[in-house]
Enzyme design. Structure first.
Site, PDB file in Angstrom:
ATOM      1  N   LYS A  51      21.060 -28.474 -11.213  1.00 36.22           N
ATOM      2  CA  LYS A  51      21.876 -29.485 -11.892  1.00 36.22           C
ATOM      3  C   LYS A  51      22.926 -30.035 -10.931  1.00 36.22           C
ATOM      4  O   LYS A  51      23.164 -31.232 -10.869  1.00 36.22           O
ATOM      5  CB  LYS A  51      22.553 -28.867 -13.124  1.00 36.22           C
ATOM      6  CG  LYS A  51      21.577 -28.687 -14.282  1.00 36.22           C
ATOM      7  CD  LYS A  51      22.151 -27.827 -15.390  1.00 36.22           C
ATOM      8  CE  LYS A  51      21.065 -27.595 -16.446  1.00 36.22           C
ATOM      9  NZ  LYS A  51      21.383 -26.542 -17.389  1.00 36.22           N
ATOM     10  N   GLN A  95      25.985 -22.985 -19.723  1.00 33.53           N
ATOM     11  CA  GLN A  95      24.619 -22.583 -19.362  1.00 33.53           C
ATOM     12  C   GLN A  95      24.178 -21.424 -20.259  1.00 33.53           C
ATOM     13  O   GLN A  95      24.842 -20.385 -20.296  1.00 33.53           O
ATOM     14  CB  GLN A  95      24.583 -22.180 -17.881  1.00 33.53           C
ATOM     15  CG  GLN A  95      23.223 -21.858 -17.348  1.00 33.53           C
ATOM     16  CD  GLN A  95      22.322 -23.086 -17.213  1.00 33.53           C
ATOM     17  OE1 GLN A  95      22.696 -24.080 -16.628  1.00 33.53           O
ATOM     18  NE2 GLN A  95      21.142 -23.009 -17.799  1.00 33.53           N
ATOM     19  N   ASP A 118      25.381 -31.295 -23.921  1.00 29.90           N
ATOM     20  CA  ASP A 118      24.155 -30.606 -24.345  1.00 29.90           C
ATOM     21  C   ASP A 118      23.793 -30.965 -25.788  1.00 29.90           C
ATOM     22  O   ASP A 118      22.712 -30.599 -26.268  1.00 29.90           O
ATOM     23  CB  ASP A 118      24.358 -29.079 -24.245  1.00 29.90           C
ATOM     24  CG  ASP A 118      23.326 -28.430 -23.351  1.00 29.90           C
ATOM     25  OD1 ASP A 118      22.398 -29.132 -22.909  1.00 29.90           O
ATOM     26  OD2 ASP A 118      23.450 -27.215 -23.102  1.00 29.90           O
TER      27      ASP A 118
END
Ligand code: NDP
Length: 291
Positions: A51, A95, A118
């Site tokens: 990422k 994460q 997200d």
């Protein structure tokens, strides 16, 4: 195999990132993304690194905050609070998975919805399922983008999504519904899974069981999206679909690796730019845009 059947997620994501980089350059915005990584899960370390690399390439400023595995909930919440306050950070990504002693939902709920790149905060989930503008989870958005590369109009198509997680299956079913597909959501309690899958014009496997989807689950000419990332004993990664067994039946299929994975990262960067634009428009965190 006929390579024209392969939906090349790697290439499609590269093209997408190129457009995104141009847009970021022209916009004069400096999107900022913070990735929070708790612990040393090897897969998570790789994902966070990927990422970071992709973000730097397109002009997203990225910070990885790596906390020790034994961090308390308070420590992670303090970091989230700090990132919520920062005007140069527009997107915050936790994460997953986090270590067992932490409750991911508690942590996600403390991320400002406007920074929730997200799309997992209940505010975004609620808005998305109501068809309102929201931050949409990256993997489902990436899947839809790939599907639309080969089937631009999904109206009336029969879609089957295997898996109902909050991260992938559930939001993807909503997105396909919003595209006017007729959607069936399958899961671990579903009976006669192959029979249900065989109804699909669009079949998405987001399960985490290697090769669950075989030839008996495919309608001839189906478009198959394999979200699964399963590490085999030999260290190689394989999907939820038995690629070799189904390749001659499908009209299009995503490979693993090189399918959904790269698109997920591209969509994270898209969401970061979207969050930065939203924060600019709504007058939140204007500092980075002031003279
Ligand atoms: P989860 O474990 O959260 O969810 C798995 C889903 O699959 C559940 O809904 C479960 O059903 C269902 N399921 C499990 N076994 C079966 C079965 N035998 N038959 C039918 N359904 C079954 O996983 P995620 O959704 O987070 O991830 C799914 C896969 O996608 C994983 O391999 C993951 O690594 C990968 N992934 C890939 C990404 C990418 O970028 N390519 C991003 C995110 C995930 P139930 O609800 O009943 O338990």
């Amino acid at each position: 195999m006929d390579t024209t059947k392969i939906i090349d997620g790697k290439q499609i994501a590269a093209d997408f990132r190129k457009k995104l980089a141009e847009e970021i350059q022209q916009s004069g915005i400096s999107p900022g993304l913070a990735v929070i990584l708790v612990g040393d899960d090897p897969a998570s370390l790789i994902y966070a690194k990927n990422k970071q690399k992709a973000a730097q390439e397109v002009g997203v400023n990225v910070e990885v905050h790596h906390l020790p595995a034994l961090s308390s909930e308070r420590m992670v919440l303090d970091l989230i609070d700090e990132l919520n306050e920062r005007t140069d950070i527009h997107g915050i990504l936790l994460q997953l998975p986090v270590p067992m002693h932490l409750n991911p939902q508690n942590l996600i709920e403390c991320i400002m919805p406007i920074k929730d790149v997200d799309g997992l905060h209940p505010v975004n989930v609620g808005k998305m399922t109501s068809g309102l503008p929201a931050m949409i989870p990256c993997t489902p958005m990436g899947c839809l983008y790939l599907i639309k590369q080969v089937v631009p109009s999904l109206v009336g198509k029969q879609a089957v999504v295997v898996g109902r997680s909050a991260l992938v299956g559930r939001p993807l079913a909503h997105l396909l519904l919003q595209e006017d597909c007729t959607v069936t959501q399958a899961h671990s309690k579903t009976k006669n899974l192959p029979e249900i899958c065989r109804q699909a014009d669009i079949l998405v496997a987001a399960v985490g069981v290697p090769h669950l989807i075989g030839a008996d689950s495919i309608k001839k000419g189906a478009v198959v999206i394999d979200v699964g990332i399963n590490r085999q004993e030999n260290g190689k990664i394989t999907g939820d679909v038995d690629f070799e067994a189904v390749k001659d039946l499908v009209s299009y299929i995503t490979p693993v690796p090189g399918g959904v994975g790269p698109m997920t990262i591209a969509m994270l960067l898209f969401n970061t730019l979207k969050a930065a634009k939203n924060q600019k428009e709504k007058g939140v965190n204007l500092a980075p845009y002031k003279e």
